[in-house]
Scaffold this motif. Sequence first.
Motif, PDB file in Angstrom:
ATOM      1  N   VAL A 144      36.339  39.710  50.856  1.00  0.00           N
ATOM      2  CA  VAL A 144      35.500  40.861  50.513  1.00  0.00           C
ATOM      3  C   VAL A 144      35.789  41.262  49.071  1.00  0.00           C
ATOM      4  O   VAL A 144      36.954  41.262  48.644  1.00  0.00           O
ATOM      5  CB  VAL A 144      35.775  42.055  51.457  1.00  0.00           C
ATOM      6  CG1 VAL A 144      34.954  43.274  51.046  1.00  0.00           C
ATOM      7  CG2 VAL A 144      35.479  41.677  52.903  1.00  0.00           C
ATOM      8  N   LEU A 145      34.735  41.606  48.339  1.00  0.00           N
ATOM      9  CA  LEU A 145      34.880  42.145  46.985  1.00  0.00           C
ATOM     10  C   LEU A 145      34.526  43.625  46.978  1.00  0.00           C
ATOM     11  O   LEU A 145      33.707  44.084  47.773  1.00  0.00           O
ATOM     12  CB  LEU A 145      33.950  41.436  45.998  1.00  0.00           C
ATOM     13  CG  LEU A 145      34.060  39.931  45.810  1.00  0.00           C
ATOM     14  CD1 LEU A 145      33.037  39.476  44.770  1.00  0.00           C
ATOM     15  CD2 LEU A 145      35.464  39.532  45.397  1.00  0.00           C
ATOM     16  N   GLU A 146      35.126  44.349  46.060  1.00  0.00           N
ATOM     17  CA  GLU A 146      34.602  45.656  45.683  1.00  0.00           C
ATOM     18  C   GLU A 146      34.125  45.531  44.244  1.00  0.00           C
ATOM     19  O   GLU A 146      34.881  45.094  43.367  1.00  0.00           O
ATOM     20  CB  GLU A 146      35.658  46.755  45.797  1.00  0.00           C
ATOM     21  CG  GLU A 146      35.098  48.132  45.482  1.00  0.00           C
ATOM     22  CD  GLU A 146      36.101  49.251  45.709  1.00  0.00           C
ATOM     23  OE1 GLU A 146      36.322  50.031  44.764  1.00  0.00           O
ATOM     24  OE2 GLU A 146      36.680  49.326  46.800  1.00  0.00           O
ATOM     25  N   VAL A 147      32.862  45.854  44.024  1.00  0.00           N
ATOM     26  CA  VAL A 147      32.285  45.716  42.685  1.00  0.00           C
ATOM     27  C   VAL A 147      31.803  47.075  42.202  1.00  0.00           C
ATOM     28  O   VAL A 147      31.533  47.980  43.003  1.00  0.00           O
ATOM     29  CB  VAL A 147      31.116  44.709  42.675  1.00  0.00           C
ATOM     30  CG1 VAL A 147      31.568  43.354  43.198  1.00  0.00           C
ATOM     31  CG2 VAL A 147      29.927  45.219  43.480  1.00  0.00           C
ATOM     32  N   GLN A 148      31.699  47.189  40.904  1.00  0.00           N
ATOM     33  CA  GLN A 148      31.173  48.402  40.284  1.00  0.00           C
ATOM     34  C   GLN A 148      29.935  48.041  39.481  1.00  0.00           C
ATOM     35  O   GLN A 148      29.940  47.079  38.705  1.00  0.00           O
ATOM     36  CB  GLN A 148      32.206  49.057  39.375  1.00  0.00           C
ATOM     37  CG  GLN A 148      31.746  50.392  38.798  1.00  0.00           C
ATOM     38  CD  GLN A 148      32.906  51.209  38.256  1.00  0.00           C
ATOM     39  OE1 GLN A 148      33.970  50.678  37.981  1.00  0.00           O
ATOM     40  NE2 GLN A 148      32.707  52.504  38.101  1.00  0.00           N
TER      41      GLN A 148
END
Length: 356
Positions: free
Chosen positions: A215-219
Amino acid sequence: MKYDFIVVGHGLAGAILSYTLRKRGHQVLVIDEPRASGASRVAAGLLNPIAGKRFAKTWLADTFIPAADAFYNELEARFEQQLFVHKPIYKIFSSIGEQNTWMAKSGGGEWGDYILATHTQSINQPGIDDPNGGIMIGRGGNLQVALMLDLLEQELTGKGLLLPERFEIDKLQLTEGGVKYKEQEAKQLIFCEGFQVIHNPYFRWLPIQPTKGEVLEVQTQNFDPECIYNKAVYVVPVGGSRFKVGATYDWRQPDEEPSATGQQELSERFSQIASQQFQVVHHWAGIRPAVRDRKPLLGTHPQYPQLAVFNGMGSKGVLMAPYLAQHFSDVLEGKAEVVADVHICRYLSLYYDYIK
């Protein structure tokens, strides 16, 4: 001290089951080794009533969703914090063929309020690439899983009901009255270990397939925070122009290390949904307990009734666990039998092969 139940594991399944048993007045001890990389903590907690490219209503959705709503509402009232975020899910058609598949299936009356709208053309949302349209799905959303687990752990700790340590199965003794683990005794012990059950000598015969998910967290900017997006991956708003993007499915290399391959796959799939630039802020990996027939595993051991298992929710734990915890609590109290679809007895042939 003597307990009614010892629960091993405090991921999503173990946390919901132990809370349900405590609420019914049982004395419950939870044993769990703190692990930031556990699959439950990594996951975005998605609840989606429509599954896959075939647009099938999720198995027992009409049963599971009301139970999940009631359970998370109860926890929110208990802790005075929002835990479940209700959001529509915009499932983007990947092709005209996929749109046609949906249009052929959508004439039935089984969809109810699960489908809010069908779009055969782009919804013209800035930054969203959906030339073939999609469907807007209701009754979904995402659970803040890590926050829920933290709150329940704090409650257990405050009551002296949590042993934050690795469970040592060689210290487990089976007795006439139940089980003894070190200095603790209980009538029954329930394993909620997730994929770690493959190392459990009592239940390793169950067909759990450890499946790595990254899983990624992106902005980024210009996304509508009132919507979850789904096209090969999910994009879940988590606040502050940040979004969780996931997840991969890898059963060939089931470790908990984020990989460059996983980040590339998720980044490419995110770019198929969003047309704007983004920055990767976090990257996690966890291992799900997937089951051969994609149904959970509930039941007591075929030979040792003082041992039980509550496992195999895979990626559907947020949806399934509240109802199944109620059902299994009834079973443990002698009020019901485990329903056949999730009973471990459906794999008894594997057990007999195992003990030969």
